[in-house]
Scaffold this active site. Structure first.
Site, PDB file in Angstrom:
ATOM      1  CG  LEU A  22      -1.658   1.262   1.570  1.00  0.00           C
ATOM      2  CD1 LEU A  22      -2.605   1.672   0.447  1.00  0.00           C
ATOM      3  CD2 LEU A  22      -2.403   1.113   2.895  1.00  0.00           C
ATOM      4  CG  ASP A  23       2.836   4.774   2.439  1.00  0.00           C
ATOM      5  OD1 ASP A  23       3.942   4.848   1.868  1.00  0.00           O
ATOM      6  OD2 ASP A  23       2.482   5.565   3.343  1.00  0.00           O
ATOM      7  N   PRO A  24       4.817   1.675   1.196  1.00  0.00           N
ATOM      8  CG  PRO A  24       6.960   0.877   0.662  1.00  0.00           C
ATOM      9  CD  PRO A  24       6.017   1.042   1.824  1.00  0.00           C
ATOM     10  CG  ASP A  53       3.077   5.128  -1.778  1.00  0.00           C
ATOM     11  OD1 ASP A  53       3.279   3.978  -2.231  1.00  0.00           O
ATOM     12  OD2 ASP A  53       3.848   5.664  -0.960  1.00  0.00           O
TER      13      ASP A  53
END
Length: 379
Positions: A118-120, A123
């Site tokens: 997801l993050d990272p 994004d």
């Protein structure tokens, strides 16, 4: 070709399910076989006790090994992948030690894929989409003022007094609060010792506009090149950071104050004690929905008269398919696994895709996993 998925924590099931439903040959490795069976027993019949030597013996050239284990396992497994001619996938940040394996991976012809959660992860994909869209626009001009913001956070769908709940061990969150950050603010590099020293408010352009507390985390600057911003571009703002519910800083004020006093082995022991207490008091209950919000924003030109301004926004909540965090971490991992297995990812150390075809695929799949995904054009 076999996919060896190591670790069946809270963020594994949706990605595993996607791979299983595609007919992939799966072997799941977990420290405790019984726990893995409880989580993914309906998806995979071949579940084995995790052992580094046993895994090494099982790997064959062209296989993919996925590490959803604690971070200290990533390098040993990546090194094993190089030795055995298999690909490696992890959702974690590329560490200096991982980056150092690039040459050996290229020589072995294997892909070591990281930062694909997801993050990272997502994004990055959204940032690549925005940059490609901007470069193709009439507004493109490196000399213009550029402002880039990327904020992501997992928050409770049903707000509580603590303004937060934990999807997994709180220790990682607590350690992150002790870490400095580096970003660009007002056209200058800005170093901040603690997140609460750089708190600000961000108005997320959701269908029902909502503001959040945000702060920069880690070192944002290496991602300037990752996203395609040149050294000679006029960067007024560049921040990758964390998003929290309004009221979070007040609710956590005592936590911040204590963290400031913790040092050395005794401090680490107290941090673990705090983590255990938070896990007991503030973990999600069974079936309780979580929420994930991700906003990636690119503005070009003066703030009061931009020539380009778009925001990629995502808002997801837990549902029958699993928690929002689990879906948005492990489903992108499954996409990276498919890409590595199909030979679509070049040998060496890499991160989330940036080519247009892969970006489009990832975003299409992401739209299936979140209740709201959109590009907001502010002009």
């Amino acid at each position: 070709m076999t996919i060896h998925w190591c670790g069946t924590g809270l963020s594994s099931a949706p990605g595993l399910r996607r791979l299983a439903e595609s007919g992939a040959d799966l072997v799941v490795w977990n420290r405790t076989v019984e726990k893995a069976r409880a989580v993914v027993g309906d998806l995979c019949s071949d579940i084995r006790a995790f052992d580094a030597d046993a895994l090494r013996d099982a790997l064959r050239p062209g296989d993919v090994v996925v590490s959803m284990l604690p971070g200290d396992w990533h390098i040993p497994l990546a090194e094993t992948a190089i030795d055995k001619g298999t690909h490696f996938v992890s959702s974690s940040y590329v560490s200096p030690e991982m980056a150092a394996l690039d040459g050996a991976a290229k020589t072995a012809g294997v892909a070591l894929v990281n930062e694909v959660g997801l993050d990272p992860g997502l994004d990055h994909v959204m940032a690549h989409w925005l940059m490609a869209d901007y470069r193709a626009s009439d507004a493109f001009d490196p000399a213009s003022e550029h402002r880039f913001l990327s904020y992501c956070g997992g928050v409770p769908a049903q707000p509580n007094d603590f303004r937060y709940k934990f999807s997994w061990s709180p220790l990682g969150v607590l350690k992150a609060l002790r870490s400095p950050s580096r970003s660009i603010r007002g056209g200058a590099v800005t170093d901040v010792a603690r997140p609460w020293d750089a708190l600000s408010s961000y108005a997320a352009p959701l269908p029902s506009p909502e503001s959040f507390e945000v702060y920069p985390n880690r070192d944002s600057l290496p991602f300037l090149a990752e996203y395609g911003f040149g050294d000679d571009w006029n960067m007024q703002e560049f921040v990758r950071g964390t998003l929290r519910l309004n009221g979070w800083s007040d609710a956590w004020a005592d936590v911040f104050a204590e963290i400031e006093t913790l040092h050395g082995p005794e401090g680490d022991a107290r941090l673990q004690e705090m983590s255990d207490g938070f896990w007991a008091a503030h973990a999600y209950d069974a079936g309780e929905p979580d929420r994930v919000v991700l906003c990636v924003d690119l503005m070009v030109g003066p703030k009061d008269a931009p020539v380009y301004h778009k925001t990629f926004v995502l808002d997801a909540t837990g549902d029958a398919r699993g928690s929002a965090m689990a879906r948005l971490v492990s489903v992108p991992v499954s996409l990276a696994v498919e890409g590595a297995a199909a030979g679509q990812i070049a040998p060496g150390v890499s991160t989330a895709p940036r080519d247009a075809e892969a970006v489009a695929k990832w975003l299409d799949v992401t739209r299936e996993q979140a209740q709201h995904v959109a590009v907001v054009d502010h002009l």
